[in-house]
Design an enzyme around this catalytic site. Structure first.
Site, short mmCIF file in Angstrom:
data_model
loop_
_atom_site.label_atom_id
_atom_site.label_comp_id
_atom_site.label_asym_id
_atom_site.label_seq_id
_atom_site.Cartn_x
_atom_site.Cartn_y
_atom_site.Cartn_z
N PHE A 104 13.80 -46.83 -46.07
CA PHE A 104 14.64 -46.09 -45.12
C PHE A 104 15.79 -46.96 -44.61
O PHE A 104 16.88 -46.44 -44.36
CB PHE A 104 13.79 -45.57 -43.96
CG PHE A 104 12.88 -44.46 -44.37
CD1 PHE A 104 13.40 -43.22 -44.73
CD2 PHE A 104 11.51 -44.63 -44.44
CE1 PHE A 104 12.57 -42.18 -45.13
CE2 PHE A 104 10.67 -43.61 -44.84
CZ PHE A 104 11.20 -42.38 -45.20
N TYR A 105 15.56 -48.25 -44.46
CA TYR A 105 16.65 -49.16 -44.10
C TYR A 105 17.72 -49.13 -45.20
O TYR A 105 18.91 -48.95 -44.92
CB TYR A 105 16.12 -50.57 -43.91
CG TYR A 105 17.19 -51.59 -43.62
CD1 TYR A 105 17.75 -51.70 -42.35
CD2 TYR A 105 17.65 -52.45 -44.61
CE1 TYR A 105 18.75 -52.63 -42.07
CE2 TYR A 105 18.64 -53.39 -44.35
CZ TYR A 105 19.18 -53.47 -43.08
OH TYR A 105 20.17 -54.41 -42.83
N GLY A 106 17.28 -49.31 -46.45
CA GLY A 106 18.22 -49.28 -47.55
C GLY A 106 18.93 -47.95 -47.68
O GLY A 106 20.13 -47.89 -47.97
#
Length: 273
Positions: A149-151
């Site tokens: 989700f960060y990426g």
């Protein structure tokens, strides 16, 4: 540039944001430092009372973003360099993340940068100049287990920023997507939210811990000189990987992606279009 610039930096109190703030001040520039917690910047504010403006800001609040940007322009007359640096990390597998956690990840990392970009562009267009630096990550070319989700949030910002660069170029505004590697910031401590672990992923989690067990990365201050050179360029790059080791890793990932495309080219060409 020979004249002092005005910077607007989000997430300015720690990590890369603080390093960029310190470097800009060291060159004689003025900085509007925006963050949710400004206390870590008290020492810099005392040392540079006329060139450092501290403004409390949660980039998730679109109305507040517009207000703070307008205030910065009212105080200093212009903004020359915008650094969208505010970011948080959601650490965990896709299955584990809650809706609230996912939305918060995107609210800060993607929408926060969108709100700042929308707020500053009218001012930069009016002055017919300006630079926007979007801090993403070296991982925007693909996802990695437990940081998906960060990426994804940073990849969304990467794609949007490429579009933004095309849109604002006629107005004398440049956009650079800054892709740093794993610097020793508190993104992985104070800035990290962990999902509730599901036991089925423990073997993978152990494997990832072994892969990433090399200790903290380089000090954020070592990245700042590169950023200072970027903002001095008449024609800055659209994308810039920050870090030699990160550059090598990204090149390996890009080569692997290209190889996979070629390996399956015969299947791709069986469909028209």
């Amino acid at each position: 540039m020979t004249t002092a610039r005005v910077w607007f930096i989000t997430g300015a109190s720690r990590g890369l944001g603080r390093a960029f703030t310190e470097s800009a001040l060291a060159t004689g520039d003025t900085v509007v430092a925006a963050a949710r917690d400004l206390e870590p910047l008290a020492d810099l504010a005392a040392a540079h009372p006329d060139r450092l403006e501290l403004l409390t800001l949660d980039v998730r609040d679109r109305e507040a973003v517009y207000s703070v940007v307008d205030r910065a322009v009212d105080v200093f007359g212009r903004i020359d360099v915008v650094v969208n640096n505010a970011g948080v990390m959601l650490l965990g597998m896709v299955e584990e993340a809650t809706e609230e956690q996912i939305r918060d990840q995107f609210d800060v990392n993607f929408f926060g940068a969108v709100w700042v970009s929308q707020a500053v562009v009218p001012h930069l267009r009016a002055q017919e100049s300006g630079r926007i630096l979007q801090v993403t990550t070296m991982g925007t070319g693909g996802g990695v287990a437990s940081t998906g989700f960060y990426g994804a949030s940073k990849s969304a910002l990467d794609a949007l920023s490429q579009a933004l660069a095309m849109e604002v170029a006629p107005f004398g505004i440049t956009v650079t997507i800054v892709q740093p590697g794993g610097y020793g910031t508190d993104l992985f401590t104070r800035g990290t939210t962990d999902t509730r672990a599901i036991s089925h992923y423990e073997p993978l989690r152990a494997q990832l811990a072994e892969m990433w067990g090399g200790g903290p990365g380089p000090d954020p201050s070592t990245a700042a000189p590169v950023i200072m050179k970027v903002v001095d360029l008449a024609e800055p790059p659209l994308r810039l990987i920050v870090g030699g080791a990160s550059f090598d890793m990204v090149q390996q990932l890009e080569a692997a992606r290209s190889d996979e495309y070629r390996n399956w080219e015969h299947l791709s060409r069986q469909a028209p279009g």
